[in-house]
Design an enzyme around this catalytic site. Sequence first.
Site, mmCIF file in Angstrom:
data_model
loop_
_atom_site.group_PDB
_atom_site.id
_atom_site.type_symbol
_atom_site.label_atom_id
_atom_site.label_comp_id
_atom_site.label_asym_id
_atom_site.label_seq_id
_atom_site.Cartn_x
_atom_site.Cartn_y
_atom_site.Cartn_z
ATOM 1 N N CYS A 2 -7.893 58.049 -41.030
ATOM 2 C CA CYS A 2 -7.040 57.141 -40.275
ATOM 3 C C CYS A 2 -7.891 56.537 -39.161
ATOM 4 C CB CYS A 2 -5.813 57.774 -39.630
ATOM 5 S SG CYS A 2 -4.638 58.426 -40.810
ATOM 6 N N ARG A 27 -12.025 54.683 -42.978
ATOM 7 C CA ARG A 27 -11.352 55.932 -42.610
ATOM 8 C C ARG A 27 -10.037 56.135 -43.359
ATOM 9 N NH1 ARG A 27 -13.521 57.957 -37.870
ATOM 10 N NH2 ARG A 27 -11.671 59.209 -37.565
ATOM 11 N N TRP A 73 -4.790 56.953 -43.827
ATOM 12 C CA TRP A 73 -5.067 57.797 -44.979
ATOM 13 C C TRP A 73 -3.919 58.801 -45.004
ATOM 14 C CZ3 TRP A 73 -6.003 62.935 -46.240
ATOM 15 C CH2 TRP A 73 -6.583 63.154 -47.494
ATOM 16 N N ASN A 99 -3.756 59.770 -35.542
ATOM 17 C CA ASN A 99 -4.729 60.238 -36.531
ATOM 18 C C ASN A 99 -4.776 61.751 -36.401
ATOM 19 O OD1 ASN A 99 -7.018 60.850 -38.042
ATOM 20 N ND2 ASN A 99 -8.441 60.159 -36.450
ATOM 21 N N GLY A 100 -4.394 62.450 -37.465
ATOM 22 C CA GLY A 100 -4.393 63.917 -37.401
ATOM 23 C C GLY A 100 -3.168 64.476 -38.103
ATOM 24 N N GLU A 484 -24.863 66.174 -56.718
ATOM 25 C CA GLU A 484 -24.593 64.979 -55.927
ATOM 26 C C GLU A 484 -24.421 63.755 -56.841
ATOM 27 O OE1 GLU A 484 -23.640 64.250 -53.093
ATOM 28 O OE2 GLU A 484 -24.246 62.180 -52.768
ATOM 29 N N LYS A 488 -21.064 61.487 -56.881
ATOM 30 C CA LYS A 488 -21.110 60.031 -56.655
ATOM 31 C C LYS A 488 -20.371 59.302 -57.776
ATOM 32 C CE LYS A 488 -22.513 59.113 -53.005
ATOM 33 N NZ LYS A 488 -22.224 60.393 -52.585
ATOM 34 N N GLU A 491 -16.629 59.763 -57.437
ATOM 35 C CA GLU A 491 -16.080 59.041 -56.284
ATOM 36 C C GLU A 491 -15.917 57.549 -56.561
ATOM 37 O OE1 GLU A 491 -17.574 60.770 -52.095
ATOM 38 O OE2 GLU A 491 -19.220 60.258 -53.413
ATOM 39 N N HIS A 507 -23.726 78.272 -70.783
ATOM 40 C CA HIS A 507 -22.632 79.232 -70.607
ATOM 41 C C HIS A 507 -21.280 78.538 -70.469
ATOM 42 C CE1 HIS A 507 -25.616 82.368 -70.329
ATOM 43 N NE2 HIS A 507 -26.285 81.581 -69.496
ATOM 44 N N LYS A 606 -13.640 58.294 -45.360
ATOM 45 C CA LYS A 606 -14.991 58.701 -44.995
ATOM 46 C C LYS A 606 -15.025 59.830 -43.983
ATOM 47 C CE LYS A 606 -19.489 56.917 -44.272
ATOM 48 N NZ LYS A 606 -19.948 57.541 -45.521
#
Length: 611
Positions: A2, A27, A73, A99-100, A484, A488, A491, A507, A606
């Site tokens: 947010c 955000r 968000w 925000n929170g 990573e 990526k 995402e 396995h 983010k």
Amino acid sequence: MCGIVGYTGPRQAYPVVVKGLKRLEYRGYDSAGVALVNGDLKVFKKKGKVADLEENNVGKDLNGHIGIGHTRWATHGEPSDRNAHPHQSQSGELAMIHNGIIENYAQIKQELLSKGYTFKSDTDTEVLLNFIDDIKKNNNCSVEEALRIALKRVVGAYCILLISKDDPETIIAARKGSPLVIGIGKGEHFLASDASPIIEYTKEVVYVNDYEIAIVRPDELILKNLGNEKQTPYITKLDMELAKIEKGGYEHFMLKEIHEQPETIHDCLRGRLQVETGEIKMGGIQNHIDALVNADRILMVACGTSWHAGLIAEYVFEELCRIPVEVEYASEFRYRNPVVKKGDVIIAISQSGETADTLVALEKAKEQGAFIFGVVNVVGSSIARISHAGAYTHAGPEIGVASTKAFTGQLAVLMMMALKIGYAKGTISKERYLHLMNELDAVPDKVKQILADTSNIERIANKYKDATDALFLGRGYNFPVALEGALKLKEISYIHAEGYPAAEMKHGPIALVDENLPVVFVATKDSYYEKIISNVQEIKARKGRVVAVASEGDNVITTMSEDVMFVPECDEVIAPLLSTIPLQLLSYYVGVAKGYNVDMPRNLAKSVTVE
Ligand code: G6P
């Protein structure tokens, strides 16, 4: 997550707030809204991006010299017009953005419902706002006083901005856990979640601390603690350029940030890695060299891509410093009962420096006597401030939601740290130390070489873009690179992808392999090379489609792979700094080929300031 913006001063507030929200959209982008006071209190809000809000507001009266705005968000309540911020109190007198998360909102809501309050949204924010309004009415006190009383009851994290119909000048703000920066102009003030909306107006800012309330008017900024005692605002000069937060001719921030890496890695090494004298100058390390050299154990604490940087650093630190390393997900670490003791060093890795889970994990470890070293990108952020010492990554503002240049900045810092500590400890020879310094020094140019022609990677991305799944495999230093790479791709392109140690693939994941599955091997020339070549053969034998990241000049792997992305050769310790670049580009181009918004992937944000 947010983003919040506020303005009070002689300008029209709406354009300032909306422009600021666009800078903070990384955000969260589920909905956007603005509240203005101009005679009356007016609230405009809309599901979707800031551009949707703007479109919806065309032709409306948007005058006003005070305003607050929010880009969301979603946590409590689905993304919708009615759950969008700002919220307005039932009396219509107050508007608030937040925000929170207010954790005990359900209990407070129950109390308000029994008093006859009704709610228009499903948010915790509207509950807190009506709670403040209710306290104000019952105690016949100011909004500021009501806020102070309310916050004493609140459990959770918040950064809130509050304006009232009857006060066309004052924004009241409060922070605990979620960031707030106040820009000081001439007869005007700007408030925001980070400095990017403020930078074009002023370079003088105040970072508000937890448990502080700010009373902000055009020509006045008063800071108080929750006990109503005045605090002295500490003014910091911003070291950020406007050009760095704009796209600069690139189609997306993500692409710009990938291409900035030769420069950002160079900036990170500059002044620290002194190849001519064989010195690594890092004040944060030098001042605490005893604690670091004598550490019983190092714990890397981080989330997301930063956690992957921690995993790579585990290999590097254990190799070069011979100190046992554990890499922890901050969200797990904070809730279990971890064994932390004096003599432990915690390395906190975070781009934003605001990730709630990381922040709380550090507070907990600090209480138990650990030494906290922050590897952070955003200067002045909360994690930077609570660390005992640290080193900034100097990657500059990263706007694309998927982290790229901040990740390589983290790797560069962590590798320099390991070299410096290992050399001081005597666990690496002078020769190896100097060799690795030279190898690090060569990285910016080698990254430049990879980026000089990306057409092969774009072609590969187009070829595999319709895959439904993908496997990323690596060994040793390149195993976390595979993780990573998979993250990526998930995402940015929404393709299901898994990263695995190449040998461990036998396995379980090998059962997924068929003629449709792309298997990306991160197989640069290192001490694991022969082993990973066997793993490539195992996949080929099962008709998997092998795509490799390989060292230039490797003409063995070309015979076994459908497609190859080459990187220059380098020492294996340094390899992740290079092998990660083609994977960033691969996911970028797949996302673009699929028509997705790569800078703002769905559901993500983010700066994750909620747990
Ligand atoms: C979010 C971002 C990731 C980032 C992670 C940790 O999930 O989308 O890119 O790696 O948070 O954030 P931090 O700011 O602590 O590095």
